[in-house]
Design a protein around this motif. Structure first.
Motif, mmCIF file in Angstrom:
data_model
loop_
_atom_site.group_PDB
_atom_site.id
_atom_site.type_symbol
_atom_site.label_atom_id
_atom_site.label_comp_id
_atom_site.label_asym_id
_atom_site.label_seq_id
_atom_site.Cartn_x
_atom_site.Cartn_y
_atom_site.Cartn_z
ATOM 1 N N PRO A 18 0.823 -1.210 0.000
ATOM 2 C CA PRO A 18 0.000 0.000 0.000
ATOM 3 C C PRO A 18 0.858 1.262 0.000
ATOM 4 C CG PRO A 18 -0.835 -1.586 1.586
ATOM 5 C CD PRO A 18 0.486 -2.112 1.118
ATOM 6 N N THR A 19 0.286 2.361 -0.478
ATOM 7 C CA THR A 19 1.024 3.625 -0.591
ATOM 8 C C THR A 19 0.789 4.549 0.600
ATOM 9 O OG1 THR A 19 -0.790 4.564 -1.884
ATOM 10 C CG2 THR A 19 1.007 3.510 -3.103
ATOM 11 N N ASP A 20 -0.005 4.101 1.567
ATOM 12 C CA ASP A 20 -0.233 4.868 2.795
ATOM 13 C C ASP A 20 -0.341 3.863 3.942
ATOM 14 O OD1 ASP A 20 -0.638 6.958 4.527
ATOM 15 O OD2 ASP A 20 -2.398 7.767 3.498
ATOM 16 N N SER A 38 -5.840 -0.506 3.960
ATOM 17 C CA SER A 38 -4.918 0.629 4.042
ATOM 18 C C SER A 38 -5.646 1.962 4.012
ATOM 19 C CB SER A 38 -3.927 0.567 2.867
ATOM 20 O OG SER A 38 -3.159 1.752 2.775
ATOM 21 N N TRP A 39 -4.942 2.966 4.532
ATOM 22 C CA TRP A 39 -5.419 4.347 4.454
ATOM 23 C C TRP A 39 -5.353 4.892 3.033
ATOM 24 C CZ3 TRP A 39 -7.415 7.532 8.335
ATOM 25 C CH2 TRP A 39 -7.484 6.949 9.611
ATOM 26 N N ASP A 40 -4.739 4.175 2.092
ATOM 27 C CA ASP A 40 -4.720 4.640 0.697
ATOM 28 C C ASP A 40 -6.010 4.281 -0.043
ATOM 29 O OD1 ASP A 40 -4.541 1.944 0.078
ATOM 30 O OD2 ASP A 40 -2.568 2.057 -0.872
#
Length: 342
Positions: A18-20, A38-40
């Protein structure tokens, strides 16, 4: 508690993370598939054995939790107030239902055949995932909680709900009209995680203040005398204690020992029955946001992900590691027999 074991390899890092921030990760009960929220705004499905990203699902807000139904489908809890059903083979999703605020937790009960969600709207909801889409057709019941729901855990027909304000409600899924027990956390500070013992006798509870409490469902005086709490994920520096939140607890499915992960970047393995630390893994690049053992306990998935406990600042990229678990790390050590009398 035991001395620190020398540093070991951190495990294989999964590609396409994930990116966040990573909010949770879960191994399947049927395979080495790994579901990651994830937060992304995504849920990702990995094959942890082959390091392959098998699917990705986009949501309208940060995804705060996820769980498997089986190897063909799962569920997610989102900050866009929705509960979603994910169909892996077709990479499709539909909205199972909604809350009035962020949905913080989601669990699937194999015993009841229901999806259970907890929200910051101070409610718990149970859903029938077999029904057609639409809240009215799938919602089984709504149950008011004393505060925002922070963590859920299931064992058999028993459900433990941990909320803000240090409240803990214990339910029997066969009779949700009221909690079986209403409790207050024995820890003084905010709850981060609750996880039931695999043998169904109680639960472990962690807090932001570097402590874990070991609790028992049996309310008898003899059983309650066995409960205890211990300090962990802290260090001394310049004559003062630095204390870290304990974000994650994961029980080993074979031995009943458990791992804790903290904002100090460390993972500890504990023998709760003998009140001992068995192992400490080498430090990870960032906070340990989530942990999950595979179905046979041979793998441990680790979310190394900054949890913003020190505000918005530069930090290591979020990463998922899958490490092989050696028996010596998780198997309780037998108690030594006392010396025979002379």
């Amino acid at each position: 508690m035991t001395a620190v074991i020398p540093p070991q390899f951190s495990g294989r890092e999964l590609s396409n993370p994930p990116t966040d921030g990573i909010s949770n990760l879960r191994f399947s009960n049927h395979s080495d598939h790994l579901l990651v929220s994830s937060w992304d705004k995504t849920v990702r499905l990995y094959d942890a054995g082959t390091n392959v990203l098998r699917g990705e699902f986009m949501h309208g807000g940060a995804v705060l939790d996820c769980c498997f139904h089986d190897d063909s489908s799962g569920f997610s809890a989102s900050a866009d107030n929705t509960v979603r059903r994910l169909v892996f083979n077709y990479e499709k999703e539909d909205i199972l239902g909604r809350h009035d605020a962020h949905v913080r937790c989601v669990e699937y009960s194999y015993a009841a055949g229901q999806v259970i969600t907890g929200s910051w709207d101070k409610t718990l909801k149970c859903w029938d995932p077999r029904g057609a889409s639409g809240q009215e057709r799938t919602l089984i019941g709504t149950y008011l909680q004393p505060e925002r729901v922070y963590s859920l855990s299931l064992v058999g027909n028993r459900l433990v709900v941990a909320t803000a304000g240090r409240h803990v409600n214990v339910y029997d899924l066969r009779n949700m009209s009221q909690p079986e027990q209403r409790r207050e956390s024995s820890l003084k500070y905010q709850t981060r995680c609750v996880r039931c013992y695999p043998n169904g006798t109680g639960y472990a509870l962690s807090s932001v203040e570097g402590r874990v409490a070991m609790e028992f469902f049996d309310s008898s005086e003899a059983s309650q005398a066995k409960k205890y709490a211990f300090k962990c994920h802290r260090k001394s520096e310049a004559g003062r204690d630095i204390v870290y939140p304990v974000n994650a607890i994961a029980f080993h499915p074979v031995y009943g020992t458990f791992a804790t992960g903290g904002c100090d970047g460390f993972i500890n393995i504990w023998d709760g029955n003998n009140k001992k630390r068995l192992y400490q893994y080498s430090k990870y690049p960032s906070s340990i946001a989530a942990l999950s053992f595979s179905r046979d306990g041979s793998l441990l998935a680790v979310a190394s992900s900054y949890t913003y406990e020190e505000g918005d600042k530069p930090h290591e990229p979020d990463a998922i590691f899958v490490r092989s678990v050696n028996e010596i790390e998780v198997k309780p050590k037998p108690k030594p027999y006392p010396n025979p009398p002379a």
